[in-house]
Structures are given as C-alpha cells and as structure tokens.
Write a protein that holds these residues in place. Structure first.
Motif, PDB file in Angstrom:
ATOM      1  N   LEU A   5       0.864  -1.224  -0.009  1.00 22.78           N
ATOM      2  CA  LEU A   5       0.009  -0.197  -0.104  1.00 22.78           C
ATOM      3  C   LEU A   5       0.870   1.159  -0.300  1.00 22.78           C
ATOM      4  N   VAL A   6       0.577   2.189  -0.920  1.00 20.32           N
ATOM      5  CA  VAL A   6       1.515   3.281  -1.276  1.00 20.32           C
ATOM      6  C   VAL A   6       0.429   4.566  -1.025  1.00 20.32           C
ATOM      7  N   LYS A  20       8.282   0.789  -8.552  1.00 20.60           N
ATOM      8  CA  LYS A  20       9.271  -0.139  -7.976  1.00 20.60           C
ATOM      9  C   LYS A  20       8.744  -1.027  -7.177  1.00 20.60           C
ATOM     10  N   LEU A  21       7.836  -0.999  -6.437  1.00 25.45           N
ATOM     11  CA  LEU A  21       7.174  -2.124  -5.791  1.00 25.45           C
ATOM     12  C   LEU A  21       6.534  -3.294  -6.629  1.00 25.45           C
ATOM     13  N   ALA A  22       5.929  -2.653  -7.857  1.00 22.35           N
ATOM     14  CA  ALA A  22       5.266  -3.566  -8.682  1.00 22.35           C
ATOM     15  C   ALA A  22       6.389  -4.559  -9.278  1.00 22.35           C
ATOM     16  N   GLU A  23       7.604  -3.840  -9.587  1.00 19.30           N
ATOM     17  CA  GLU A  23       8.785  -4.553 -10.228  1.00 19.30           C
ATOM     18  C   GLU A  23       9.215  -5.656  -9.349  1.00 19.30           C
ATOM     19  N   ILE A  82      -1.698  -6.992   3.231  1.00 26.13           N
ATOM     20  CA  ILE A  82      -0.574  -5.919   3.077  1.00 26.13           C
ATOM     21  C   ILE A  82       0.798  -6.312   3.860  1.00 26.13           C
ATOM     22  N   GLU A  83       1.731  -6.474   2.940  1.00 23.12           N
ATOM     23  CA  GLU A  83       3.149  -6.882   3.551  1.00 23.12           C
ATOM     24  C   GLU A  83       3.739  -5.602   3.736  1.00 23.12           C
ATOM     25  N   VAL A  84       3.684  -4.475   2.597  1.00 25.49           N
ATOM     26  CA  VAL A  84       4.647  -3.446   2.712  1.00 25.49           C
ATOM     27  C   VAL A  84       3.590  -2.005   2.788  1.00 25.49           C
ATOM     28  N   LEU A  85       3.765  -1.348   3.528  1.00 21.91           N
ATOM     29  CA  LEU A  85       3.271  -0.045   3.937  1.00 21.91           C
ATOM     30  C   LEU A  85       4.073   0.977   3.527  1.00 21.91           C
ATOM     31  N   ARG A 134       6.933  -4.801   6.428  1.00 23.51           N
ATOM     32  CA  ARG A 134       7.825  -3.619   6.071  1.00 23.51           C
ATOM     33  C   ARG A 134       7.157  -2.360   5.896  1.00 23.51           C
ATOM     34  N   ILE A 135       7.494  -1.340   7.022  1.00 21.38           N
ATOM     35  CA  ILE A 135       6.938   0.005   6.897  1.00 21.38           C
ATOM     36  C   ILE A 135       7.985   1.074   6.593  1.00 21.38           C
ATOM     37  N   VAL A 136       7.883   1.715   5.668  1.00 20.89           N
ATOM     38  CA  VAL A 136       8.961   2.899   5.090  1.00 20.89           C
ATOM     39  C   VAL A 136       7.826   4.010   4.953  1.00 20.89           C
ATOM     40  N   ASN A 137       8.441   5.288   5.749  1.00 20.77           N
ATOM     41  CA  ASN A 137       7.684   6.536   5.817  1.00 20.77           C
ATOM     42  C   ASN A 137       8.530   7.413   4.850  1.00 20.77           C
ATOM     43  N   VAL A 138       7.842   8.230   4.084  1.00 23.58           N
ATOM     44  CA  VAL A 138       8.493   9.241   3.359  1.00 23.58           C
ATOM     45  C   VAL A 138       8.506  10.510   4.289  1.00 23.58           C
ATOM     46  N   VAL A 139       9.773  10.765   4.766  1.00 27.64           N
ATOM     47  CA  VAL A 139       9.725  12.201   5.409  1.00 27.64           C
ATOM     48  C   VAL A 139      10.411  13.180   4.669  1.00 27.64           C
TER      49      VAL A 139
END
Length: 242
Positions: A5-6, A20-23, A82-85, A134-139
């Motif tokens: 989820l983006v 990128k995540l689709a790749e 949802i494995e990646v947020l 995996r949780i990645v926050n764009v700051v």
C-alpha cells in the motif's frame, strides 16, 4: 497474494515507488485522495509493465475514511494481505510562522502525522500476526534540518521521524521493520517554482534528485534483505545535509 500500500501514489515520488514495488512482484494498492485521473495513469503503467494492483481512494487525514476503506478492503480480499506499507502522502503549505493560519498548520500535520498514525495502525495487526512486514515512511530534509517558511511541514515530518524510531523498537521482535527515507530537493510538482539553478549551487552533487532514486531506496528498505535495518532514516539529498 502479498500487497504493498502506497499512500499518495498517484504522482511524483509516490508514483515512482508504486512502479518499483510492482517490479518487486507486489500487488500495488495505489492510494489517492482526489486526482483519480493521475492515479489511473499510475495503475495503467503498472499493468503495462506486467504488474498488477488497484486504486484505493481515501483521505489520509480522515480517520473514519481510512478505517472504513481499509476494513472493507480486508473483508473483501481475504486472499490478499498488506506486507509493505509506504506512508508517502504529504502536503506543504509554506508560510512564515508569524503569518501562518490555523488551517495551514492543521492540514499539513493532519496529512503527514495523523495519516501515518491512522493508516499504520489499521494495517499493523496483520503484519504482526504474520510476523513479517515492512513499513517505510517518506519524510523530508525539512524534518531533520528544519527549513524556514516550513514550520508546519518540518514539525510534521520530524514527528514522523520520531514515531518511526519508537515504533521500530516496539515491533522489531515480530519481524516488522520501520524505516524512513528523507528526500532533499527532488524533481516533482512539489519543487516547482523553486529556483533550481540557485539551489543546485549548494547541493554537492549539483543537481536535484529524481523520484526513481527515492523509490530505489524505498525498494531496498522494503525488501527481505533489509531485515536487520530498522529505526533508520536514510537521507537522499545529494550531500546537502548529513
């Protein structure tokens, strides 16, 4: 089926992250608030490149809307999780603090900080149950250094940085990592209107970054190989601030 989820995935950095995540073979949930046309373009390109996904419309600043949409999605997609947020959605509304209106403060913090909290809380339980996520926050550079005219934006992003570090410690033992990327000047619609020629002179690599460069870093932090990295903030600013 593993999903990513983006938030704010319709344009700019969010769009590049979706690609990128689709790749990486994720079924991509492209969140958007209002611009369905741009979100459709993102999804179409994902499918054109051999990936798959769907659109999820909700306002990250609206708790009730987040809960309703994500709960409904989970109930009707029992074969997916949802494995990646990637908490990417954010807005800026720049003004010197002495002239900043209440709504400028409220809207910017609600989108970045409230959005992080409500979206993450909604998807976290399934990651913890599966003992992987995996949780990645764009700051932003603004959240690390602070930038004049961006007291609201700097406060919002600094808040997400603090939350990243705290949450990482809470859930590391469950196999869920929480990291952040902090872009500097990236060529997107958010940097339109800036004097790029003047700003390039203070950036050691002498250029703005690209959304794809940010997406590459997000992809690494979202990978299984990054399992021993958590609570980190990766600056992507061409050496402007370290």
């Amino acid at each position: 089926m593993k999903c990513a989820l983006v938030t704010g995935g319709s344009r700019g950095i969010g769009r590049a992250i979706c690609y990128k995540l689709a790749e990486m073979d994720y079924y991509v949930l492209v969140n958007y608030k209002a611009n369905e046309q741009e979100a459709q373009k993102t999804l179409a390109k994902i499918k054109q490149n051999g990936g798959n996904g769907q659109l999820l419309k909700f306002d990250v600043g609206n708790k009730a809307e987040i809960n309703q949409v994500l709960s409904n999605w989970a109930e009707t997609n029992t074969d997916k999780y949802i494995e990646v947020l990637v908490n990417n959605a954010g807005i800026k509304d720049d003004e010197l603090m002495m002239w900043m209106k209440d709504e400028q403060w409220d809207s910017v913090l609600k989108t970045s900080l409230d959005g992080f909290f409500y979206v993450t809380r909604q998807v976290l339980s399934s990651m913890l149950m599966k003992k992987y996520g995996r949780i990645v926050n764009v700051v932003s550079l603004s959240g690390i250094k602070g930038l004049p005219g961006q007291v609201n934006y700097s406060a919002a992003k600094a808040g997400v940085i603090g939350a990243t570090k705290a949450l990482a410690q809470e859930i590391a033992r469950k196999g869920v990592t929480v990291n952040a990327v902090a872009p500097g000047f990236i060529t997107t619609d958010m940097t339109e209107g800036l004097d790029e020629k003047e700003l390039r002179s203070i950036i050691p690599v002498k250029r703005f970054g690209t959304p794809e460069e940010v997406a590459h870093a997000v992809g690494f932090l979202a990978s299984a190989e990054a399992g021993y990295i958590t609570g980190e903030v990766l600056s992507i600013n061409g050496g402007l601030y370290t």
